[in-house]
Motif scaffolding. Structure first.
Motif, PDB file in Angstrom:
ATOM      1  N   GLU A  57       0.907  -1.273   0.099  1.00  0.00           N
ATOM      2  CA  GLU A  57      -0.143   0.141   0.042  1.00  0.00           C
ATOM      3  C   GLU A  57       0.776   1.567  -0.122  1.00  0.00           C
ATOM      4  O   GLU A  57       0.523   2.242  -0.811  1.00  0.00           O
ATOM      5  N   ARG A  97       2.396   1.744  -3.566  1.00  0.00           N
ATOM      6  CA  ARG A  97       1.474   2.352  -4.508  1.00  0.00           C
ATOM      7  C   ARG A  97       1.326   3.771  -4.126  1.00  0.00           C
ATOM      8  O   ARG A  97       1.135   4.589  -4.948  1.00  0.00           O
ATOM      9  N   ALA A  98       1.476   4.358  -2.745  1.00  0.00           N
ATOM     10  CA  ALA A  98       1.018   5.687  -2.497  1.00  0.00           C
ATOM     11  C   ALA A  98       2.309   6.388  -3.020  1.00  0.00           C
ATOM     12  O   ALA A  98       2.357   7.656  -3.634  1.00  0.00           O
ATOM     13  N   GLN A  99       3.345   5.849  -2.800  1.00  0.00           N
ATOM     14  CA  GLN A  99       4.644   6.390  -3.241  1.00  0.00           C
ATOM     15  C   GLN A  99       4.699   6.590  -4.825  1.00  0.00           C
ATOM     16  O   GLN A  99       5.041   7.616  -5.398  1.00  0.00           O
ATOM     17  N   LEU A 115       3.644  11.912   2.270  1.00  0.00           N
ATOM     18  CA  LEU A 115       3.360  10.724   2.739  1.00  0.00           C
ATOM     19  C   LEU A 115       3.926  10.121   4.137  1.00  0.00           C
ATOM     20  O   LEU A 115       3.815   9.237   4.519  1.00  0.00           O
ATOM     21  N   MET A 171       2.002   8.417   6.737  1.00  0.00           N
ATOM     22  CA  MET A 171       1.676   6.934   6.551  1.00  0.00           C
ATOM     23  C   MET A 171       2.702   6.016   6.998  1.00  0.00           C
ATOM     24  O   MET A 171       2.487   4.737   7.202  1.00  0.00           O
TER      25      MET A 171
END
Length: 212
Positions: free
Chosen positions: A33, A36-38, A208, A211
């Motif tokens: 997850e 994919r955010a990166q 991010l 996170m």
């Protein structure tokens, strides 16, 4: 004279990265997850850059890292010469005491100039260079592609950056990297020289931090 600009990135995070498990070229893991955010954060920061083409390794984590760009319709090519080093018997293992000692001894050997020393069942840095040269020759053979995005892997990036800048492979650990970091390179066709313009840049990932 013609120049080429290369945005060189490491793939986004995988669960193996997070857990400290050795991947290498033999473990074809997906982004998690965070990874994919990166990838999306990098896309949002650089989607305006008019890349002519994308080059990825043969491992799925590099494809997933640049997938938002590919979805725009940008052409891409898979070059297995960009794959991560093969860590041989270490792949898929979480480093225990014995593995840590093995890894430490290997890195120390490379730092002392023994870059022809291969991992047990895997590759040496010098073997990685030979296949990387084929991949880079392919990329450089298209001077009309003035701006390219290249997605690859941590240890392989360190090896690549050494020989592209004419440094001995024993200095590869001087090139720091993190998941979805950016190195920006320029190549001058007249002098056949590479210049590093950005090093391990992660400014695009600042959003991010929460996170982690």
């Amino acid at each position: 004279m013609a120049q080429k600009t290369i945005y060189l990135i490491r793939h986004g995070e995988t669960d193996y990265n997070r857990r400290g498990i050795v991947q290498g070229s033999g473990v074809n893991s997906d982004l998690n997850e965070m990874g994919r955010a990166q990838a999306m954060a990098f896309f949002q920061a650089y989607q305006h850059v008019p890349f002519n083409k994308i080059y990825i390794s043969g491992l799925i984590r590099t494809y997933q890292t640049v997938e938002p760009f590919i979805e725009l319709g940008l052409p891409y090519e898979k070059l297995t010469g960009l794959n991560e080093i093969s860590w041989g018997v270490m792949e898929g293992k979480a480093p225990g005491n014995l593995d840590n000692e093995y890894y430490r001894a290997l890195i120390e050997a490379w730092e002392s100039g023994q870059t022809d020393r291969a991992t047990d069942g895997g590759e040496s840095p010098e073997q990685v260079v030979e296949r990387q040269k084929v991949a880079i020759d392919t990329i450089l053979s298209h001077p009309e592609e003035e701006l390219v995005l290249v997605a690859m892997h941590g240890r392989a990036m360190r090896i690549l950056l050494c020989w592209l800048t004419n440094l001995p492979l024993s200095q590869m650990d001087h090139f720091e990297h993190s998941n979805l970091c950016l190195y920006k390179l320029s190549y001058d066709y007249a002098t056949a020289q590479f210049t590093i313009e950005l090093t391990n840049d992660t400014a695009h990932l600042l959003s991010l931090a929460l996170m982690q």
